[in-house]
Design an enzyme around this catalytic site. Structure first.
Site, PDB file in Angstrom:
ATOM      1  N   ASP A  98       0.850  -0.937   0.055  1.00 11.95           N
ATOM      2  CA  ASP A  98      -0.042  -0.084  -0.018  1.00 11.95           C
ATOM      3  C   ASP A  98       0.880   1.170   0.051  1.00 11.95           C
ATOM      4  O   ASP A  98       1.720   1.577   1.040  1.00 11.95           O
ATOM      5  CB  ASP A  98      -0.697   0.161   1.262  1.00 11.95           C
ATOM      6  CG  ASP A  98      -1.986   1.251   1.088  1.00 11.95           C
ATOM      7  OD1 ASP A  98      -3.215   0.754   1.211  1.00 11.95           O
ATOM      8  OD2 ASP A  98      -1.479   2.284   0.715  1.00 11.95           O
ATOM      9  N   HIS A 184       5.435   7.717 -23.877  1.00  5.01           N
ATOM     10  CA  HIS A 184       5.416   6.608 -24.749  1.00  5.01           C
ATOM     11  C   HIS A 184       5.559   6.849 -26.185  1.00  5.01           C
ATOM     12  O   HIS A 184       6.071   5.900 -26.979  1.00  5.01           O
ATOM     13  CB  HIS A 184       4.396   5.338 -24.578  1.00  5.01           C
ATOM     14  CG  HIS A 184       3.221   5.678 -25.006  1.00  5.01           C
ATOM     15  ND1 HIS A 184       2.086   6.525 -24.223  1.00  5.01           N
ATOM     16  CD2 HIS A 184       2.449   5.495 -26.006  1.00  5.01           C
ATOM     17  CE1 HIS A 184       1.158   6.630 -25.104  1.00  5.01           C
ATOM     18  NE2 HIS A 184       1.283   5.942 -26.197  1.00  5.01           N
ATOM     19  N   GLU A 222      -8.559  10.678 -32.053  1.00  4.09           N
ATOM     20  CA  GLU A 222      -8.912   9.494 -31.657  1.00  4.09           C
ATOM     21  C   GLU A 222     -10.543   9.310 -32.220  1.00  4.09           C
ATOM     22  O   GLU A 222     -11.172  10.199 -32.141  1.00  4.09           O
ATOM     23  CB  GLU A 222      -8.800   9.509 -30.107  1.00  4.09           C
ATOM     24  CG  GLU A 222      -7.356   9.606 -29.607  1.00  4.09           C
ATOM     25  CD  GLU A 222      -7.454   9.481 -28.042  1.00  4.09           C
ATOM     26  OE1 GLU A 222      -6.951   8.346 -27.435  1.00  4.09           O
ATOM     27  OE2 GLU A 222      -7.752  10.336 -27.306  1.00  4.09           O
ATOM     28  N   ASP A 241      -4.183  16.462 -21.286  1.00  5.71           N
ATOM     29  CA  ASP A 241      -3.809  15.005 -21.547  1.00  5.71           C
ATOM     30  C   ASP A 241      -2.876  14.627 -22.787  1.00  5.71           C
ATOM     31  O   ASP A 241      -2.187  13.488 -22.650  1.00  5.71           O
ATOM     32  CB  ASP A 241      -5.307  14.187 -21.617  1.00  5.71           C
ATOM     33  CG  ASP A 241      -5.226  12.651 -21.551  1.00  5.71           C
ATOM     34  OD1 ASP A 241      -4.469  12.247 -20.646  1.00  5.71           O
ATOM     35  OD2 ASP A 241      -5.745  11.819 -22.647  1.00  5.71           O
ATOM     36  N   HIS A 246       2.792  14.605 -25.221  1.00 12.17           N
ATOM     37  CA  HIS A 246       2.869  13.831 -26.542  1.00 12.17           C
ATOM     38  C   HIS A 246       3.196  14.691 -27.683  1.00 12.17           C
ATOM     39  O   HIS A 246       4.145  14.889 -28.391  1.00 12.17           O
ATOM     40  CB  HIS A 246       1.885  12.826 -27.073  1.00 12.17           C
ATOM     41  CG  HIS A 246       1.523  11.848 -25.936  1.00 12.17           C
ATOM     42  ND1 HIS A 246       2.553  11.191 -25.136  1.00 12.17           N
ATOM     43  CD2 HIS A 246       0.436  11.554 -25.544  1.00 12.17           C
ATOM     44  CE1 HIS A 246       1.845  10.437 -24.273  1.00 12.17           C
ATOM     45  NE2 HIS A 246       0.562  10.633 -24.382  1.00 12.17           N
TER      46      HIS A 246
HETATM   47  P1  NAP Z   1      -5.552   1.651 -12.885  1.00 13.67           P
HETATM   48  O1  NAP Z   1      -5.795   0.706 -13.840  1.00 13.67           O
HETATM   49  O2  NAP Z   1      -6.374   2.486 -12.217  1.00 13.67           O
HETATM   50  O3  NAP Z   1      -4.433   0.884 -12.032  1.00 13.67           O
HETATM   51  C1  NAP Z   1      -4.060   1.709 -10.940  1.00 13.67           C
HETATM   52  C2  NAP Z   1      -3.288   0.723 -10.076  1.00 13.67           C
HETATM   53  O4  NAP Z   1      -2.601   1.484  -8.776  1.00 13.67           O
HETATM   54  C3  NAP Z   1      -3.680  -0.343  -9.737  1.00 13.67           C
HETATM   55  O5  NAP Z   1      -2.717  -1.530  -9.773  1.00 13.67           O
HETATM   56  C4  NAP Z   1      -3.817  -0.301  -8.097  1.00 13.67           C
HETATM   57  O6  NAP Z   1      -3.763  -1.477  -7.681  1.00 13.67           O
HETATM   58  C5  NAP Z   1      -2.777   0.659  -7.983  1.00 13.67           C
HETATM   59  N1  NAP Z   1      -2.981   1.291  -6.472  1.00 13.67           N
HETATM   60  C6  NAP Z   1      -3.929   2.019  -6.470  1.00 13.67           C
HETATM   61  N2  NAP Z   1      -3.995   2.816  -5.309  1.00 13.67           N
HETATM   62  C7  NAP Z   1      -2.709   2.108  -4.761  1.00 13.67           C
HETATM   63  C8  NAP Z   1      -2.121   2.291  -3.203  1.00 13.67           C
HETATM   64  N3  NAP Z   1      -2.816   2.883  -2.250  1.00 13.67           N
HETATM   65  N4  NAP Z   1      -1.019   1.397  -3.284  1.00 13.67           N
HETATM   66  C9  NAP Z   1      -0.560   0.674  -4.133  1.00 13.67           C
HETATM   67  N5  NAP Z   1      -1.005   0.564  -5.541  1.00 13.67           N
HETATM   68  C10 NAP Z   1      -2.209   1.236  -5.544  1.00 13.67           C
HETATM   69  O7  NAP Z   1      -4.579   3.130 -13.559  1.00 13.67           O
HETATM   70  P2  NAP Z   1      -3.763   2.820 -15.218  1.00 13.67           P
HETATM   71  O8  NAP Z   1      -4.759   2.980 -16.145  1.00 13.67           O
HETATM   72  O9  NAP Z   1      -3.135   1.494 -15.197  1.00 13.67           O
HETATM   73  O10 NAP Z   1      -2.778   4.134 -15.030  1.00 13.67           O
HETATM   74  C11 NAP Z   1      -1.676   3.996 -14.158  1.00 13.67           C
HETATM   75  C12 NAP Z   1      -1.089   5.156 -14.436  1.00 13.67           C
HETATM   76  O11 NAP Z   1      -0.364   5.423 -15.797  1.00 13.67           O
HETATM   77  C13 NAP Z   1      -1.474   6.495 -14.328  1.00 13.67           C
HETATM   78  O12 NAP Z   1      -0.604   7.486 -13.782  1.00 13.67           O
HETATM   79  C14 NAP Z   1      -2.093   6.892 -15.548  1.00 13.67           C
HETATM   80  O13 NAP Z   1      -2.354   8.451 -15.619  1.00 13.67           O
HETATM   81  C15 NAP Z   1      -0.852   6.449 -16.396  1.00 13.67           C
HETATM   82  N6  NAP Z   1      -1.077   5.976 -17.967  1.00 13.67           N
HETATM   83  C16 NAP Z   1      -2.225   5.312 -18.084  1.00 13.67           C
HETATM   84  C17 NAP Z   1      -2.352   4.826 -19.514  1.00 13.67           C
HETATM   85  C18 NAP Z   1      -3.349   3.952 -19.987  1.00 13.67           C
HETATM   86  O14 NAP Z   1      -3.511   3.348 -21.041  1.00 13.67           O
HETATM   87  N7  NAP Z   1      -4.054   3.054 -19.138  1.00 13.67           N
HETATM   88  C19 NAP Z   1      -1.736   5.585 -20.440  1.00 13.67           C
HETATM   89  C20 NAP Z   1      -0.724   6.596 -20.064  1.00 13.67           C
HETATM   90  C21 NAP Z   1      -0.488   6.818 -18.829  1.00 13.67           C
HETATM   91  P3  NAP Z   1      -5.062  -2.416  -7.007  1.00 13.67           P
HETATM   92  O15 NAP Z   1      -5.846  -2.544  -8.312  1.00 13.67           O
HETATM   93  O16 NAP Z   1      -4.374  -3.669  -6.656  1.00 13.67           O
HETATM   94  O17 NAP Z   1      -5.786  -1.793  -5.965  1.00 13.67           O
END
Ligand code: NAP
Length: 496
Positions: A98, A184, A222, A241, A246
């Site tokens: 956590d 990316h 998009e 965003d 990018h």
């Molecule tokens: P997500 O699906 O909401 O995943 C969030 C992750 O954080 C989960 O693994 C969650 O774990 C973990 N988490 C939440 N609270 C936590 C805590 N207190 N301690 C430890 N772990 C915790 O988000 P995501 O889409 O993967 O995005 C992650 C990051 O990448 C963000 O900053 C987002 O802006 C960035 N990003 C994402 C994308 C994309 O395509 N998804 C693209 C570009 C950038 P649990 O589920 O186990 O609770």
């Protein structure tokens, strides 16, 4: 293959990669598939281990089951191999943590091999509000020494102030040379090819300035809407965003001066100069040079889709489309418009850099042949396909009685035949490999992110000061009519 990798990269230290947010969408859709391919192509040294870390209370088997299922659903069946998965799975472990409470970090400390002289890479794939806490807990558990590097996902804040706060929190524990801010888009093959095109050829450089180039356009279009991420997107919008990160990074690679080497700071120094040369868009110019839009109901690809406000049933001024004209105040680019455009629910999905050269100063071809001499264009497609085309005028073959006819043809500069048949790499593959090898050239430095925010904040402040609402556009169109007017005002039109 593995031996040659070790010789090439000269490391045989054990490396541990902790993915914070290891159960999240980004990890499952991008990071694990990228690592799987790096492994199957022999690019991961034998001693690289991957530890997923997140809140979910899973054991190793439970985590592996999820990664396995998601991996199979995200990569094409042709590229999936069960035996390869079994080999890859041996590298993977899981540790519940956590980030706020700090639980689980002691177990991480036991799992990694810093004591054996190993290296640690911590990938922060969580919401940015956790980055500071994660750093604090890493430090408290002896995981933030000189052999640790951290990778930060975007967004780094939502304005300059919050960006500085994230950078300060991470910077309190890690020196800048150990912080890797990922964008990316910089991992895409054609983006790196742009560097090769500009700096490995003498052909373009004499024309690469205000004397040779008429206009530059960068579009990221998009078809999707907010895909269930309304509340995340609503706090951000298209400007923050996509454009702040990018699109400005792509603009930098087009506009920067030749760096003296490909060394990380040499490249990043040149990008920073571009960002600092962006002319602020003043409140007075705001409506001439920028357009914010928000999609209403419409149809994309023949399917009816709801409007942005209908999706959440609440009011919002968040823009789902932005178009603007950027000017770079330096000798090279004085007067050349850089048009940037991005939006959701547009007619089709593509990302492109479009560079239009100046036309010929005088046409020798007779008017009666009804010829328009199109100026040369360089079109760099980043997605869905990756290619680079140079459009030139050419004679139509044949013995026409009514004189010479010309046509525009495009020369495909990008890929050899072999590259076209090869699997298209996920942009994260290049970047993950670079961070494992401590190469930060394709990562964004603190001063770059802050300079980008400073410029973008000026635009959003202008919108607020003028009390502008985003202009509506029907889903499935190219944004509000004002976007067309924006380029036409300066004698140009969008390359759709
Ligand atoms: P997500 O699906 O909401 O995943 C969030 C992750 O954080 C989960 O693994 C969650 O774990 C973990 N988490 C939440 N609270 C936590 C805590 N207190 N301690 C430890 N772990 C915790 O988000 P995501 O889409 O993967 O995005 C992650 C990051 O990448 C963000 O900053 C987002 O802006 C960035 N990003 C994402 C994308 C994309 O395509 N998804 C693209 C570009 C950038 P649990 O589920 O186990 O609770």
């Amino acid at each position: 293959m593995r031996d040659s990798f070790m010789q090439e990269h000269g490391t045989n230290r054990p490396s541990d990669l902790i993915i914070f947010g290891g159960t999240g969408d980004l990890a499952m859709r991008m990071l694990f598939p990228s690592l799987y391919f790096l492994d199957s192509d022999g690019h991961l040294a034998d001693d690289v281990r991957i530890i997923g870390a997140a809140r979910s209370d899973l054991d190793r088997d439970g985590f592996l089951k999820t990664v396995h299922e998601r991996l199979k659903s995200h990569i094409a069946a042709d590229y999936y191999d069960e035996a390869q998965w079994q080999r890859f799975a041996k590298r993977i472990d899981y540790c519940p943590v956590d980030a706020v409470e700090g639980t689980g970090f002691d177990a991480l400390a036991k799992a990694v091999r810093l004591d054996e002289g190993g290296e640690l890479v911590c990938y922060f794939s969580t919401a940015p509000r956790f980055y500071g806490d994660i750093c604090t807990h890493l430090e408290a558990n002896g995981l933030a020494g000189k052999n640790t590097r951290v990778v930060l996902e975007k967004p780094i804040g939502h304005d300059l102030e919050s960006c500085r706060a994230v950078n300060d929190a991470v910077g309190a524990v890690f020196t800048e040379d150990r912080i890797y801010r990922i964008d990316h888009y910089l991992g895409k093959e054609t983006v790196q090819n742009l560097l090769a095109l500009r700096f490995a050829n003498s052909l373009f450089e004499p024309l690469w300035n205000a004397n040779g180039i008429e206009q530059v356009q960068i579009t990221i279009s998009e078809t999707v809407g907010v895909e269930g991420r309304w509340s995340y997107y609503n706090d951000s919008g298209a400007l923050r965003d996509m454009l702040q990160n990018h699109m400005l990074q792509l603009l930098c690679l087009v506009a920067m001066e030749p760096p003296s080497t490909l060394d990380a700071d040499a490249v990043r120094d040149e990008k920073l100069k571009v960002l600092r040369s962006l002319r602020p868009i003043t409140k007075q110019e705001n409506t001439l040079k920028s357009v914010a839009g928000q999609y209403t109901e419409g149809a994309v690809g023949g399917t009816a889709v709801p409007g942005y406000l209908d999706e959440a049933q609440q009011e919002s001024r968040t823009e789902t489309f932005v178009a603007l004209r950027a000017d770079i105040d330096n000798w090279r680019w004085r007067g050349v418009p850089f048009y940037l455009r991005t939006g959701k629910r547009l007619p089709y999905r593509y990302s492109e850099i479009f560079i239009q050269f100046k036309g010929v100063p005088h046409s020798i071809f007779p008017e009666e042949s009804n010829l328009t001499l199109d100026s040369n264009k360089l079109v760099i497609r980043l997605q869905p396909e990756e290619n680079i085309k140079l459009c030139v005028m050419n004679k139509v073959p044949g013995l026409g009685r009514d004189g010479m006819k010309l046509q525009e043809v495009s020369l495909d500069l990008s890929m050899t035949k072999e590259a076209r048949t090869r699997r298209r790499r996920i942009a994260y593959e290049r970047l993950l490999l670079d961070v494992l090898n401590a190469n930060s050239t394709l990562f964004v430095r603190r001063d770059e992110t802050e300079a980008a925010w400073a410029w973008v904040d000026g635009i959003s402040k202008g919108w607020r000061d003028l009390d502008l609402k985003p202009k509506p556009y029907s889903a499935g169109t190219w944004g509000p009519a004002a976007s067309v007017a924006l380029t036409e005002r300066y004698g140009h039109s969008w390359h759709d």
